[in-house]
Design a protein around this motif. Structure first.
Motif, PDB file in Angstrom:
ATOM      1  N   VAL A 150       0.862  -1.175   0.000  1.00  0.00           N
ATOM      2  CA  VAL A 150       0.000   0.000   0.000  1.00  0.00           C
ATOM      3  C   VAL A 150       0.900   1.228   0.000  1.00  0.00           C
ATOM      4  O   VAL A 150       2.071   1.158   0.390  1.00  0.00           O
ATOM      5  N   GLU A 151       0.338   2.338  -0.423  1.00  0.00           N
ATOM      6  CA  GLU A 151       1.055   3.610  -0.349  1.00  0.00           C
ATOM      7  C   GLU A 151       0.287   4.514   0.605  1.00  0.00           C
ATOM      8  O   GLU A 151      -0.930   4.685   0.480  1.00  0.00           O
ATOM      9  N   VAL A 152       1.001   5.054   1.596  1.00  0.00           N
ATOM     10  CA  VAL A 152       0.414   5.945   2.585  1.00  0.00           C
ATOM     11  C   VAL A 152       1.312   7.164   2.696  1.00  0.00           C
ATOM     12  O   VAL A 152       2.518   7.029   2.962  1.00  0.00           O
ATOM     13  N   ASP A 153       0.747   8.337   2.476  1.00  0.00           N
ATOM     14  CA  ASP A 153       1.494   9.596   2.550  1.00  0.00           C
ATOM     15  C   ASP A 153       2.757   9.566   1.688  1.00  0.00           C
ATOM     16  O   ASP A 153       3.826  10.033   2.103  1.00  0.00           O
ATOM     17  N   GLY A 154       2.648   8.974   0.508  1.00  0.00           N
ATOM     18  CA  GLY A 154       3.762   8.944  -0.427  1.00  0.00           C
ATOM     19  C   GLY A 154       4.825   7.906  -0.121  1.00  0.00           C
ATOM     20  O   GLY A 154       5.844   7.832  -0.808  1.00  0.00           O
ATOM     21  N   ARG A 155       4.606   7.095   0.894  1.00  0.00           N
ATOM     22  CA  ARG A 155       5.557   6.037   1.250  1.00  0.00           C
ATOM     23  C   ARG A 155       4.939   4.684   0.948  1.00  0.00           C
ATOM     24  O   ARG A 155       3.753   4.460   1.168  1.00  0.00           O
ATOM     25  N   ARG A 156       5.780   3.778   0.462  1.00  0.00           N
ATOM     26  CA  ARG A 156       5.322   2.434   0.107  1.00  0.00           C
ATOM     27  C   ARG A 156       5.603   1.463   1.254  1.00  0.00           C
ATOM     28  O   ARG A 156       6.709   1.418   1.788  1.00  0.00           O
ATOM     29  N   TYR A 157       4.591   0.689   1.592  1.00  0.00           N
ATOM     30  CA  TYR A 157       4.705  -0.316   2.647  1.00  0.00           C
ATOM     31  C   TYR A 157       4.407  -1.680   2.039  1.00  0.00           C
ATOM     32  O   TYR A 157       3.461  -1.826   1.267  1.00  0.00           O
ATOM     33  N   VAL A 158       5.209  -2.662   2.414  1.00  0.00           N
ATOM     34  CA  VAL A 158       5.060  -4.022   1.898  1.00  0.00           C
ATOM     35  C   VAL A 158       4.945  -4.973   3.083  1.00  0.00           C
ATOM     36  O   VAL A 158       5.629  -4.804   4.095  1.00  0.00           O
ATOM     37  N   ALA A 159       4.075  -5.968   2.949  1.00  0.00           N
ATOM     38  CA  ALA A 159       3.906  -6.958   4.021  1.00  0.00           C
ATOM     39  C   ALA A 159       3.638  -8.329   3.414  1.00  0.00           C
ATOM     40  O   ALA A 159       3.242  -8.451   2.255  1.00  0.00           O
ATOM     41  N   GLU A 160       3.823  -9.334   4.212  1.00  0.00           N
ATOM     42  CA  GLU A 160       3.519 -10.714   3.831  1.00  0.00           C
ATOM     43  C   GLU A 160       2.062 -10.985   4.206  1.00  0.00           C
ATOM     44  O   GLU A 160       1.599 -10.588   5.280  1.00  0.00           O
ATOM     45  N   MET A 161       1.340 -11.654   3.307  1.00  0.00           N
ATOM     46  CA  MET A 161      -0.060 -11.944   3.531  1.00  0.00           C
ATOM     47  C   MET A 161      -0.312 -13.421   3.279  1.00  0.00           C
ATOM     48  O   MET A 161       0.218 -13.997   2.334  1.00  0.00           O
ATOM     49  N   HIS A 162      -1.115 -14.028   4.171  1.00  0.00           N
ATOM     50  CA  HIS A 162      -1.502 -15.429   4.010  1.00  0.00           C
ATOM     51  C   HIS A 162      -3.001 -15.561   4.250  1.00  0.00           C
ATOM     52  O   HIS A 162      -3.555 -14.866   5.103  1.00  0.00           O
ATOM     53  N   GLU A 163      -3.629 -16.464   3.516  1.00  0.00           N
ATOM     54  CA  GLU A 163      -5.042 -16.775   3.737  1.00  0.00           C
ATOM     55  C   GLU A 163      -5.147 -18.278   3.922  1.00  0.00           C
ATOM     56  O   GLU A 163      -4.766 -19.052   3.047  1.00  0.00           O
ATOM     57  N   ILE A 164      -5.599 -18.689   5.095  1.00  0.00           N
ATOM     58  CA  ILE A 164      -5.747 -20.109   5.404  1.00  0.00           C
ATOM     59  C   ILE A 164      -7.112 -20.313   6.051  1.00  0.00           C
ATOM     60  O   ILE A 164      -7.428 -19.655   7.058  1.00  0.00           O
ATOM     61  N   ASP A 165      -7.901 -21.200   5.470  1.00  0.00           N
ATOM     62  CA  ASP A 165      -9.219 -21.547   6.010  1.00  0.00           C
ATOM     63  C   ASP A 165     -10.090 -20.321   6.280  1.00  0.00           C
ATOM     64  O   ASP A 165     -10.765 -20.241   7.313  1.00  0.00           O
TER      65      ASP A 165
END
Length: 64
Positions: free
Chosen positions: A5-20
């Motif tokens: 996502v981009e918030v206030d001109g800064r890019r943030y990256v995260a790990e995402m998982h979907e299980i059940d």
């Protein structure tokens, strides 16, 4: 899978998982949010969770 996502001109990256039907988002800064899908789409929900982590100060911007 990574999301970003981009918030206030800064890019943030995260790990995402979907299980059940449970979506979990984890940041390099040690932040973690999880919630059930309840009919929502995975990626938009994960981005919302990441924005919450950014607002809470539990995510660091990605340095280019």
């Amino acid at each position: 899978m990574e999301i970003e996502v981009e918030v206030d001109g800064r890019r943030y990256v995260a790990e995402m998982h979907e299980i059940d039907g449970v979506v979990t988002v984890m940041t390099d800064a040690g932040g973690m949010e999880m919630t059930s899908l309840c009919g929502s789409s995975v990626e938009p929900l994960a981005r919302t969770l990441l924005r919450r982590l950014v607002k809470a100060g539990k995510a660091s911007p990605k340095v280019a």
